[in-house]
Design a protein around this motif. Structure first.
Motif, PDB file in Angstrom:
ATOM      1  N   ALA A 147      -4.231 142.449 104.871  1.00  0.00           N
ATOM      2  CA  ALA A 147      -3.938 143.248 106.062  1.00  0.00           C
ATOM      3  C   ALA A 147      -5.099 143.230 107.046  1.00  0.00           C
ATOM      4  N   LEU A 148      -6.334 143.326 106.525  1.00  0.00           N
ATOM      5  CA  LEU A 148      -7.503 143.324 107.404  1.00  0.00           C
ATOM      6  C   LEU A 148      -7.648 141.986 108.107  1.00  0.00           C
ATOM      7  N   GLY A 149      -7.385 140.891 107.389  1.00  0.00           N
ATOM      8  CA  GLY A 149      -7.443 139.577 108.030  1.00  0.00           C
ATOM      9  C   GLY A 149      -6.430 139.430 109.141  1.00  0.00           C
ATOM     10  N   GLN A 150      -5.195 139.912 108.907  1.00  0.00           N
ATOM     11  CA  GLN A 150      -4.163 139.835 109.944  1.00  0.00           C
ATOM     12  C   GLN A 150      -4.545 140.661 111.164  1.00  0.00           C
ATOM     13  N   THR A 151      -5.061 141.869 110.927  1.00  0.00           N
ATOM     14  CA  THR A 151      -5.413 142.742 112.046  1.00  0.00           C
ATOM     15  C   THR A 151      -6.590 142.194 112.836  1.00  0.00           C
ATOM     16  N   LEU A 152      -7.609 141.708 112.143  1.00  0.00           N
ATOM     17  CA  LEU A 152      -8.753 141.129 112.847  1.00  0.00           C
ATOM     18  C   LEU A 152      -8.320 139.940 113.687  1.00  0.00           C
ATOM     19  N   GLN A 153      -7.439 139.123 113.154  1.00  0.00           N
ATOM     20  CA  GLN A 153      -6.937 137.986 113.917  1.00  0.00           C
ATOM     21  C   GLN A 153      -6.177 138.439 115.155  1.00  0.00           C
ATOM     22  N   LEU A 154      -5.452 139.557 115.010  1.00  0.00           N
ATOM     23  CA  LEU A 154      -4.623 140.029 116.122  1.00  0.00           C
ATOM     24  C   LEU A 154      -5.428 140.726 117.207  1.00  0.00           C
ATOM     25  N   VAL A 155      -6.323 141.654 116.809  1.00  0.00           N
ATOM     26  CA  VAL A 155      -6.903 142.550 117.800  1.00  0.00           C
ATOM     27  C   VAL A 155      -8.296 142.155 118.266  1.00  0.00           C
ATOM     28  N   THR A 156      -8.999 141.299 117.509  1.00  0.00           N
ATOM     29  CA  THR A 156     -10.373 140.980 117.899  1.00  0.00           C
ATOM     30  C   THR A 156     -10.417 140.301 119.256  1.00  0.00           C
ATOM     31  N   PHE A 157      -9.640 139.228 119.411  1.00  0.00           N
ATOM     32  CA  PHE A 157      -9.636 138.509 120.678  1.00  0.00           C
ATOM     33  C   PHE A 157      -9.126 139.405 121.804  1.00  0.00           C
ATOM     34  N   ALA A 158      -8.080 140.203 121.513  1.00  0.00           N
ATOM     35  CA  ALA A 158      -7.542 141.101 122.530  1.00  0.00           C
ATOM     36  C   ALA A 158      -8.593 142.112 122.982  1.00  0.00           C
ATOM     37  N   ALA A 159      -9.371 142.642 122.030  1.00  0.00           N
ATOM     38  CA  ALA A 159     -10.393 143.621 122.387  1.00  0.00           C
ATOM     39  C   ALA A 159     -11.491 142.986 123.229  1.00  0.00           C
ATOM     40  N   ILE A 160     -11.940 141.794 122.838  1.00  0.00           N
ATOM     41  CA  ILE A 160     -13.004 141.124 123.597  1.00  0.00           C
ATOM     42  C   ILE A 160     -12.542 140.820 125.016  1.00  0.00           C
ATOM     43  N   VAL A 161     -11.342 140.262 125.145  1.00  0.00           N
ATOM     44  CA  VAL A 161     -10.829 139.922 126.481  1.00  0.00           C
ATOM     45  C   VAL A 161     -10.635 141.178 127.317  1.00  0.00           C
ATOM     46  N   ALA A 162     -10.106 142.238 126.709  1.00  0.00           N
ATOM     47  CA  ALA A 162      -9.889 143.480 127.458  1.00  0.00           C
ATOM     48  C   ALA A 162     -11.201 144.060 127.962  1.00  0.00           C
ATOM     49  N   VAL A 163     -12.239 144.027 127.125  1.00  0.00           N
ATOM     50  CA  VAL A 163     -13.543 144.567 127.535  1.00  0.00           C
ATOM     51  C   VAL A 163     -14.130 143.723 128.657  1.00  0.00           C
ATOM     52  N   VAL A 164     -14.123 142.399 128.484  1.00  0.00           N
ATOM     53  CA  VAL A 164     -14.726 141.515 129.491  1.00  0.00           C
ATOM     54  C   VAL A 164     -14.004 141.645 130.826  1.00  0.00           C
ATOM     55  N   ILE A 165     -12.676 141.529 130.802  1.00  0.00           N
ATOM     56  CA  ILE A 165     -11.907 141.614 132.054  1.00  0.00           C
ATOM     57  C   ILE A 165     -12.011 143.008 132.648  1.00  0.00           C
ATOM     58  N   VAL A 170      -4.495 147.174  95.440  1.00  0.00           N
ATOM     59  CA  VAL A 170      -4.702 147.569  96.833  1.00  0.00           C
ATOM     60  C   VAL A 170      -5.795 146.731  97.484  1.00  0.00           C
ATOM     61  N   LEU A 171      -6.808 146.344  96.711  1.00  0.00           N
ATOM     62  CA  LEU A 171      -7.893 145.539  97.273  1.00  0.00           C
ATOM     63  C   LEU A 171      -7.364 144.212  97.808  1.00  0.00           C
ATOM     64  N   GLU A 172      -6.428 143.609  97.100  1.00  0.00           N
ATOM     65  CA  GLU A 172      -5.840 142.349  97.555  1.00  0.00           C
ATOM     66  C   GLU A 172      -4.998 142.555  98.805  1.00  0.00           C
ATOM     67  N   ILE A 173      -4.218 143.629  98.820  1.00  0.00           N
ATOM     68  CA  ILE A 173      -3.388 143.927  99.993  1.00  0.00           C
ATOM     69  C   ILE A 173      -4.267 144.233 101.198  1.00  0.00           C
ATOM     70  N   LEU A 174      -5.348 144.973 100.960  1.00  0.00           N
ATOM     71  CA  LEU A 174      -6.260 145.322 102.050  1.00  0.00           C
ATOM     72  C   LEU A 174      -6.877 144.083 102.668  1.00  0.00           C
ATOM     73  N   PHE A 192      -3.877 150.757  92.667  1.00  0.00           N
ATOM     74  CA  PHE A 192      -2.652 149.993  92.877  1.00  0.00           C
ATOM     75  C   PHE A 192      -1.723 150.784  93.784  1.00  0.00           C
ATOM     76  N   ASN A 193      -0.801 150.063  94.427  1.00  0.00           N
ATOM     77  CA  ASN A 193       0.226 150.751  95.198  1.00  0.00           C
ATOM     78  C   ASN A 193       1.427 151.038  94.309  1.00  0.00           C
ATOM     79  N   VAL A 194       2.464 151.650  94.875  1.00  0.00           N
ATOM     80  CA  VAL A 194       3.619 152.052  94.074  1.00  0.00           C
ATOM     81  C   VAL A 194       4.374 150.852  93.519  1.00  0.00           C
ATOM     82  N   GLN A 195       4.166 149.679  94.086  1.00  0.00           N
ATOM     83  CA  GLN A 195       4.824 148.480  93.605  1.00  0.00           C
ATOM     84  C   GLN A 195       3.993 147.734  92.565  1.00  0.00           C
TER      85      GLN A 195
END
Length: 509
Positions: free
Chosen positions: A99-117, A92-96, A85-88
């Motif tokens: 957070a992982l879903g938000q990050t994958l949504q944010l950076v996956t497309f950016a990484a693919i486009v950056a690599v291709v371009i 942690v598994l639920e928070i993770l 658990f976190n301090v609140q």
């Protein structure tokens, strides 16, 4: 190869254990997780302190508390994962997961486009070495690479979000802007085309005229309020993709591959209107199913056309089918732009500056997709601008080194076409160093872009890590380290395997 993989995994396991142990001890000793409660004036502060001590096992020394955390991680192998658990008091598994879903949504497309371009630009600059185009791209990429990400984010908010939202009130493009944009794209096209002066003038002039005409049409019809491609643009794009992909993948001399690609393009054009009835009840599983079905059907068409290399035709047709389906999907998303922009939650300012979604928006699959796009646009552009320079420069230098090898000169001396020399001989070997860079970047990408997430108010992996450090909260920090460390090990192993696939001279043992 199996021996190599097992040996690498075993060695990585012990290295990972040592790294997680050090990370846990350093985080636990970096501060006091009870500091906020000790300073609290609440009447039940003592009870809150005791509860947190029991929740986080703070009565156990950190060098022993690590093994409690490790035991919870070991439970993941038997379906009883427990990251604490976190301090609140939140799991942690639920928070993770969030957070992982938000990050994958944010950076996956950016990484693919950056690599291709980045790879495409790196290859074209290598083929146009020391040209004006090469120098211009080098200057621009390093300019963006050197800019602070927070400053880029502020500029994007000002000129793309606020500026474009204001532009939508009266979406007409000034004639001077049309001329400047058309000339700029014409100069870029001339630089990419290369060759003698006549060839560059034809390429640049054509690009400038087409761009100017398209912008003038968009301005006159207020296209930005109700954007769409329509059957004509979709048809022209599909046929153009058929020729372009075939030229790169198989060569236009391979008539069977070309016929397979054109068959896929014509089939997509024929199905354009019937698909509109299916799009009304679209869902994410149906969307993914259609994407997979399109690839399989297109590949089957290519295999049916056959030729001396059936799999080459199948691969070419599958790529054409996938890209054409993407164009049709883009056209459908664009048709819902007006409904999204004029909704009560958006109110005519569609480009978002913070968050991952519009609260209580509602709407169907297409409206939700447009909403995700508008929230992803600014952070994605920011990440692409910062990261594209490294891929461009690595690809360029690697491609130049390969083009100067003896086997490239031998291939040209044998009379092979330039496409065959570049695609089959040079490109695969040039990708070996780039594959290394991509593999190293994966862990950092999934680890989250801390500054970008903070600027655009995304609660992803970067925020999870930063908040854990600020609150002296080891469990969220270790969850972050667990994911990024595991991915770093896996993708570095994949990079080693990719080496052998790209270059048969490399043997893994």
């Amino acid at each position: 190869m199996a021996t190599f993989v097992i040996r690498r995994l075993v060695a990585s396991f012990f290295v990972f254990l040592a790294a997680t142990y050090l990370m846990y001890i350093l985080t636990a000793l970096s501060g006091d997780p009870l500091e906020d409660l000790r300073a609290s004036t609440a009447p039940n502060a003592a009870q809150l302190i005791e509860r947190r001590i029991d929740l986080l096992n703070l009565d156990v020394p950190p060098y022993l508390r690590y093994f409690i955390w490790l035991g919870g991680v070991g439970g993941c192998f038997i379906g009883q994962c427990n990251l604490g658990f976190n301090v609140q008091g939140q799991p942690v598994l639920e928070i993770l997961g969030q957070a992982l879903g938000q990050t994958l949504q944010l950076v996956t497309f950016a990484a693919i486009v950056a690599v291709v371009i980045g790879v495409i630009i790196g290859i074209t600059t290598a083929l146009r070495q020391y040209s004006t185009y090469d120098y211009s791209v080098t200057f621009v990429t390093f300019l963006f690479f050197s800019l602070p990400i927070f400053w880029v984010a502020v500029l994007l908010k000002q000129y793309i979000a606020i500026g474009f939202n204001d532009f939508l009130r009266q979406p007409t493009i000034p004639p001077l802007a049309i001329v400047v944009i058309a000339l700029a794209l014409g100069l870029i096209a001339a630089g990419i085309a290369g060759g003698d002066l006549k060839r560059r003038l034809i390429a640049g002039g054509t690009a400038a005229v087409v761009t100017g005409a398209a912008l003038a049409y968009m301005s006159a019809t207020e296209w930005f309020l109700t954007p769409s491609l329509g059957i004509v643009v979709v048809a022209l794009t599909a046929i153009g993709l058929a020729f372009a992909v075939t030229a790169i993948s198989a060569g236009l001399r391979n008539r069977r591959a070309l016929y397979a690609s054109l068959t896929v393009a014509v089939l997509a054009i024929v199905l354009y209107y019937p698909l509109q009835f299916l799009f009304v009840s679209m869902t994410l599983p149906l969307f993914l199913g259609l994407a997979i079905g399109t690839i399989l059907l297109s590949g089957a068409i290519g295999y049916f056309w056959g030729g001396h290399d059936r799999w080459q035709s199948a691969r070419t047709a599958a790529i054409v089918g996938f890209l054409t389906a993407g164009v049709i999907a883009l056209d459908e998303f664009m048709s819902y732009w007006n409904a999204y922009s004029n909704s009560s939650r958006v109110r005519g300012r569609p480009i978002a500056t913070i968050g991952a979604e519009t609260p209580n928006l509602g709407g169907n699959f297409w409206v939700q997709g447009v909403d995700s796009f508008t929230h992803l646009l600014l952070p994605t552009i920011a990440l692409i601008l910062i990261s594209i320079a490294s891929y461009t420069r690595y690809t360029r230098s690697s491609m130049l080194e390969v083009l100067n090898q003896d086997y490239i000169r031998t291939a040209r001396a044998k009379g092979l076409t330039e496409r065959t020399v570049l695609v089959r001989h040079a490109f695969r070997n040039a990708m070996i160093p780039v594959a290394t860079i991509i593999a190293f970047d994966i862990g950092a990408i999934v680890g989250g872009a801390v500054i970008t997430e903070r600027v655009f108010a995304w609660t992803g992996m970067g925020a999870l890590f930063q908040n854990g450090l600020e609150r002296t909260d080891p469990n969220p920090v270790m969850a972050f380290f667990l994911v990024t460390g595991t991915l770093a090990i896996i993708f570095n192993l994949i990079a080693d395997l990719v080496y052998a696939a790209l270059d048969p001279r490399i043997r893994i043992s």
